[in-house]
Design a protein around this motif. Structure first.
Motif, PDB file in Angstrom:
ATOM      1  N   SER A   1       0.836  -1.332  -0.109  1.00 56.22           N
ATOM      2  CA  SER A   1      -0.131   0.125  -0.088  1.00 56.22           C
ATOM      3  C   SER A   1       0.974   1.247  -0.047  1.00 56.22           C
TER       4      SER A   1
ATOM      5  N   TRP B   1       1.758   1.965  -3.561  1.00 60.75           N
ATOM      6  CA  TRP B   1       0.211   2.463  -4.085  1.00 60.75           C
ATOM      7  C   TRP B   1       0.178   3.671  -3.758  1.00 60.75           C
ATOM      8  N   ASN B   2       0.295   4.113  -2.429  1.00 59.27           N
ATOM      9  CA  ASN B   2       0.199   5.498  -2.272  1.00 59.27           C
ATOM     10  C   ASN B   2       0.996   6.432  -2.868  1.00 59.27           C
TER      11      ASN B   2
ATOM     12  N   THR C   1       2.298   6.006  -5.930  1.00 57.68           N
ATOM     13  CA  THR C   1       2.005   6.136  -6.993  1.00 57.68           C
ATOM     14  C   THR C   1       0.900   6.806  -7.461  1.00 57.68           C
ATOM     15  N   TYR C   2      -0.317   6.602  -6.648  1.00 52.87           N
ATOM     16  CA  TYR C   2      -1.385   7.243  -6.739  1.00 52.87           C
ATOM     17  C   TYR C   2      -1.264   8.643  -6.601  1.00 52.87           C
TER      18      TYR C   2
ATOM     19  N   THR D   1       3.882   6.943   2.225  1.00 51.35           N
ATOM     20  CA  THR D   1       4.392   6.786   0.939  1.00 51.35           C
ATOM     21  C   THR D   1       5.918   5.963   1.284  1.00 51.35           C
TER      22      THR D   1
END
Length: 506
Positions: free
Chosen positions: A300, A303-304, A306-307, A454
């Motif tokens: 996660s 992903w955080n 990247t998002y 992150t």
């Protein structure tokens, strides 16, 4: 070229919006009457000392490497250039983290080999790390100037009996002074804005003290310190805007052909730089990965990163289009573009401090992903603007004129001709914003939503907690993503740069 309809009003709004952080800091700082005290003077001295030592070190390393890669015939020349430029692909706080963990009593090198090594911290340690990760600025700007020089003056100096070393010193280097100065000022700007390295090396610079004041709820004092830092940053930005790299009419290029042992000696002398800046961090992360595996790392976090970075890249490109098209349409547009560039000179810790106050005044924004993305956009918008503008300037205006003659409206000519042809620049700009946002540490620490980790902030948390082994996965992922940014930058190198055009030693 048909510009985006309505680009001037949009560009003006975006330029004014880019100035919001400065206005917020001025408003905050007005609540404190303390401008300078003894501690602030010490912080100023540390900051200027770190900047001066970093600039000196980056010039002492970057200029010789520029001469080596530009003028000396090396086997695998392009590979050596990439290796020497590679520190740009790594955030300096990663280098500081691994250098701090590797050296000193109880460090990884001491533990593995039993050999005592010196500890790196304070001003010497911070200056060493910053030099290792800023010298590529000097290397690349100096090298670009060197490649534009005609070798005829050097050949004339050699014919008149001047040694090779003296001809380089008295003939070549004075002609590339502006290129050296441009790289040195970039190194100074990077040093002023860096937070992670001084914090890890326990050196009180403006960025570290601002973070400490923020955590102690001294928002007004943090704002005052931020404005003081911005004054120094503004001076460096002004000097940087006045320096233009040397460009001469292309001529015959100088190429030196040393003996094999001389080439080996030159490369051996230069090798410690990439060993410390690239091989050591990767080796330390690899060791931790083997020893502790993924530790407490969760997907996660990746992903955080990247998002949030992807959102910032998309918003930045949308805002960059009107600014870039206004810039290529007239002087007023260029002024608006220059205003947006101010955000790139604002250190992340300063941007975070300003936007925290915005979040406090607008509770619906406080500790939200939207506020974090806004910080990324304000900081890295110039990367997208520059890329889109470069693509727009290269367009053939006859294509738009033909479309207009065939009855297309200005809006239709823009959407069907101009926009598709600038798409490549938009993608490149978005990629650069994405990669820089992935690496951003201080603004993410200050503005990230509660529980929103992150890659960069997780790396910082494990450093603070002393669980160094858990930094392996996020560190390696950040290096990998940053390497993509270096690859994008080096695509600008011309293939012909690596051709041998003259043998000046025969």
């Amino acid at each position: 070229m048909t510009r985006l309809p309505g680009s001037y009003p949009l560009a003006l709004l975006i330029a004014l919006f880019a100035l919001v952080p400065v206005g917020v800091l001025v408003s905050l700082a007005s609540d404190t009457a303390q401008l300078f005290d003894t501690h602030n003077v010490k912080v100023l001295g540390n900051t200027l000392a770190l900047m001066g030592l970093t600039v000196l070190g980056s010039v002492l390393i970057g200029v010789p490497l520029a001469l080596l890669t530009a003028y000396v015939y090396l086997p695998w020349r392009r590979l050596w250039l990439i290796l020497f430029a590679a520190p740009l692909a790594m955030p300096s706080y990663i280098g500081a983290f691994t250098l701090y963990a590797a050296f000193g009593p109880g460090g990884e090198i001491n533990t593995l080999t039993g050999i005592p090594t010196p500890a790196f911290y304070g001003l010497p340690g911070a200056a060493l790390v910053m030099t290792l990760y800023t010298y590529p600025f000097v290397l690349l700007t100096t090298r670009a100037s060197l490649l534009s020089l005609d070798a005829s003056l050097v050949n004339a100096a050699r014919t008149l009996g001047m040694s090779l070393g003296m001809s380089l010193w008295k003939v070549v280097l004075p002609r590339v002074f502006n290129g050296i100065a441009a790289g040195a000022l970039l190194a100074a700007l990077y040093t002023l804005s860096d937070f992670g390295t001084p914090a890890i090396m326990r050196l009180d610079t403006f960025t570290r003290v601002i973070y400490v004041e923020y955590n102690a709820f001294g928002l007004s004092q943090a704002a005052m310190l931020s404005l003081q830092l911005l004054v120094i940053v503004g001076l460096v930005l002004f000097l940087e805007s006045r320096v233009k790299a040397t460009r001469e009419r292309p001529g015959r290029r100088l190429t030196l052909w040393p003996l094999r042992w001389q080439v080996n000696a030159l490369l051996a002398a230069a090798l410690p730089v990439p060993l410390l800046s690239i091989v050591l961090p990767l080796g330390i992360f690899g060791l931790w990965l083997v020893r502790e595996g993924a530790g407490g790392f969760e997907l996660s976090y990746a992903w955080n990163s990247t998002y949030a970075s992807l959102l910032a890249a998309l918003v930045a490109v949308v805002l960059a289009v009107p600014v870039a098209h206004a810039a290529v349409s007239g002087r007023a547009g260029r002024l608006m573009e220059r205003v947006t560039y101010f955000g790139f000179g604002v250190p992340g810790i300063v941007m975070g401090t300003a936007l925290v106050y915005v979040g406090l005044k607008l509770p619906f924004l406080y500790q939200t992903l939207g506020l974090l993305v806004l910080a990324y956009v304000l900081r890295f918008l110039p990367l997208a603007v520059g890329s889109v503008r470069s693509s727009a300037e290269s367009l053939d205006p006859s294509l738009v004129k033909a479309a207009r003659l065939l009855g297309a409206s200005p809006k239709e000519a823009f959407t069907r001709i101009t926009l598709p042809l600038t798409l490549r620049g938009m993608i490149a700009g978005a990629a650069l914003v994405f990669l820089e946002a992935m690496r951003e540490l201080p603004a993410t620490l200050l503005l990230g939503p509660t529980g929103f980790e992150t890659l960069a902030t997780y790396l910082w948390r494990v450093y603070e907690a002393g669980y160094f082994g858990r930094a392996a996965v996020p560190g390696l992922l950040l290096v990998l993503m940053s390497g993509l940014g270096l690859a994008l930058m080096l695509t600008g190198e011309r293939r012909g740069e690596f051709d041998v055009t003259e043998d000046s030693n025969r």
